[in-house]
Design a protein around this motif. Structure first.
Motif, short mmCIF file in Angstrom:
data_model
loop_
_atom_site.label_atom_id
_atom_site.label_comp_id
_atom_site.label_asym_id
_atom_site.label_seq_id
_atom_site.Cartn_x
_atom_site.Cartn_y
_atom_site.Cartn_z
N UNK A 188 6.61 16.12 7.58
CA UNK A 188 7.93 16.21 6.97
C UNK A 188 8.93 16.75 8.00
N UNK A 189 10.06 16.07 8.14
CA UNK A 189 11.11 16.55 9.01
C UNK A 189 11.15 15.89 10.37
N UNK A 190 10.24 14.96 10.66
CA UNK A 190 10.28 14.28 11.95
C UNK A 190 8.89 14.04 12.47
N UNK A 191 8.70 12.89 13.11
CA UNK A 191 7.37 12.52 13.59
C UNK A 191 6.97 13.37 14.78
N UNK A 192 5.75 13.89 14.74
CA UNK A 192 5.18 14.56 15.90
C UNK A 192 4.55 13.55 16.84
N UNK A 193 4.00 14.03 17.96
CA UNK A 193 3.46 13.13 18.97
C UNK A 193 2.32 12.27 18.44
N UNK A 194 1.39 12.89 17.70
CA UNK A 194 0.25 12.14 17.18
C UNK A 194 0.70 11.09 16.17
N UNK A 195 1.63 11.47 15.32
CA UNK A 195 2.14 10.55 14.32
C UNK A 195 2.89 9.39 14.98
N UNK A 196 3.73 9.71 15.96
CA UNK A 196 4.49 8.67 16.65
C UNK A 196 3.58 7.69 17.35
N UNK A 197 2.54 8.20 18.00
CA UNK A 197 1.60 7.32 18.70
C UNK A 197 0.86 6.41 17.72
N UNK A 198 0.44 6.97 16.58
CA UNK A 198 -0.27 6.15 15.61
C UNK A 198 0.63 5.08 15.00
N UNK A 199 1.86 5.45 14.69
CA UNK A 199 2.78 4.48 14.11
C UNK A 199 3.16 3.39 15.13
N UNK A 200 3.34 3.77 16.38
CA UNK A 200 3.65 2.79 17.41
C UNK A 200 2.52 1.78 17.54
N UNK A 217 0.86 -1.18 0.00
CA UNK A 217 0.00 0.00 0.00
C UNK A 217 0.90 1.23 0.00
N UNK A 218 0.32 2.36 -0.34
CA UNK A 218 1.10 3.60 -0.46
C UNK A 218 0.43 4.74 0.28
N UNK A 219 1.23 5.66 0.78
CA UNK A 219 0.73 6.93 1.30
C UNK A 219 -0.26 6.73 2.44
N UNK A 220 0.25 6.14 3.52
CA UNK A 220 -0.55 5.91 4.73
C UNK A 220 -0.76 7.22 5.50
N UNK A 221 0.26 8.06 5.57
CA UNK A 221 0.18 9.38 6.18
C UNK A 221 -0.36 9.35 7.61
N UNK A 222 0.30 8.58 8.47
CA UNK A 222 -0.07 8.56 9.88
C UNK A 222 0.01 9.95 10.48
N UNK A 223 -0.97 10.28 11.30
CA UNK A 223 -0.98 11.58 11.96
C UNK A 223 -1.38 12.73 11.06
N UNK A 224 -2.03 12.45 9.95
CA UNK A 224 -2.36 13.51 8.99
C UNK A 224 -3.27 14.57 9.61
N UNK A 225 -4.13 14.17 10.54
CA UNK A 225 -5.06 15.13 11.12
C UNK A 225 -4.31 16.23 11.87
N UNK A 226 -3.25 15.86 12.59
CA UNK A 226 -2.44 16.87 13.26
C UNK A 226 -1.77 17.78 12.24
N UNK A 227 -1.33 17.19 11.13
CA UNK A 227 -0.73 17.98 10.07
C UNK A 227 -1.71 18.96 9.45
N UNK A 228 -2.93 18.50 9.19
CA UNK A 228 -3.93 19.38 8.60
C UNK A 228 -4.30 20.52 9.55
N UNK A 229 -4.28 20.24 10.83
CA UNK A 229 -4.57 21.28 11.81
C UNK A 229 -3.48 22.35 11.78
N UNK A 230 -2.23 21.91 11.69
CA UNK A 230 -1.10 22.84 11.70
C UNK A 230 -0.97 23.56 10.36
#
Length: 265
Positions: free
Chosen positions: A92-104, A40-53
């Protein structure tokens, strides 16, 4: 006129398909040497935090739903390995908290080895999760007879020596008109012969055993990541080798409907 067709990744002269889309899902199974892979491609974990920012858009996280979709597909396909064709993460540039939690949570649940073809949104993921994910260089890698890459950079020569090359990055969609003159976007696959001439100036092909590979461009797995309407003027490709490398590609919907030449849909 649309046509239902088995877009299963079968190469001419081969008895078995190497890459076969999962019906009604933006994912495929692939024969990866001795393993059966779910791609699969382009999972984009934590995208909601990204869209907020990035855009000030407030959305509840769909991370649990994304994870359950992957787990269901792994069960349905009996895959030995999960392969993500880039952009497993979103920031881009490093996982944020939401992204890290989702990937974990995702990596703790999948229960199979995971390979990530490094994407442009993935910097920092190798450092954060390198003990749990096999990360390829940006130019991708070859898994058996299948080449995998994200598609934001030129492919490694070994990728071009595969029988089928799979990529993401484009978030492929097509605009379809309805009976009353409106339109809607549908996720789609692009498939077709990979044109060698598109790479001669930018990739060292001297040692490549060119096998007239098929190119498969995956739709985005994430439902919130938008897409490029490939049949709409002004919606250019993001990859440096498209559209030149896909001179005669066809578009397919997730249900297998063949739309024909993607430029004339």
């Amino acid at each position: 006129m649309v046509e239902r067709a088995p877009a299963d990744g079968r190469r001419r002269g081969r008895d078995r398909p190497l890459v076969e889309p999962v019906p009604d899902a933006p994912a495929a199974v692939a024969a990866l040497g001795d393993e059966r892979g779910l791609l699969l491609a382009d999972y984009h974990a934590g995208i909601e935090a990204g869209l907020r920012y990035e855009r000030g858009v407030e959305l509840d996280s769909a991370g649990d739903e994304r994870r359950e979709r992957v787990l269901d597909l792994l069960t349905r396909t009996d895959a030995d390995r999960l392969v993500v064709l880039g952009d497993l993460g979103h920031r881009i540039g490093g996982a944020g908290d939401a992204e890290t939690a989702e990937l974990d949570a995702l990596l703790s649940a999948v229960g199979v080895p995971v390979t990530l073809a490094l994407g442009n949104h993935d910097p920092g993921l190798a450092e954060a999760f390198g003990d749990r994910v096999d990360v390829t260089p940006a130019g991708g890698a070859r898994l058996g007879d299948v080449g995998v890459l994200h598609g934001h950079t030129w492919p490694a020569p070994e990728v071009l020596g595969a029988d089928v090359v799979c990529m993401g990055h484009e978030h492929v969609a097509v605009r379809l008109a309805d009976a009353v003159g409106g339109g809607r976007a549908e996720k789609a696959w692009l498939r077709g012969p990979l044109a060698r001439d598109a790479f001669v100036d930018d990739v060292d092909l001297a040692g490549v055993d060119w096998r007239d590979p098929e190119l498969v461009v995956f739709p985005a797995f994430n439902d919130r990541s938008g897409g490029t309407w490939v049949n709409v003027d002004g919606q250019g490709f993001l990859s440096p080798f498209l559209p030149d490398a896909l001179e005669s590609g066809e578009a397919y919907l997730l249900d297998g409907t063949r739309l024909g030449d993607y430029r004339r849909v």
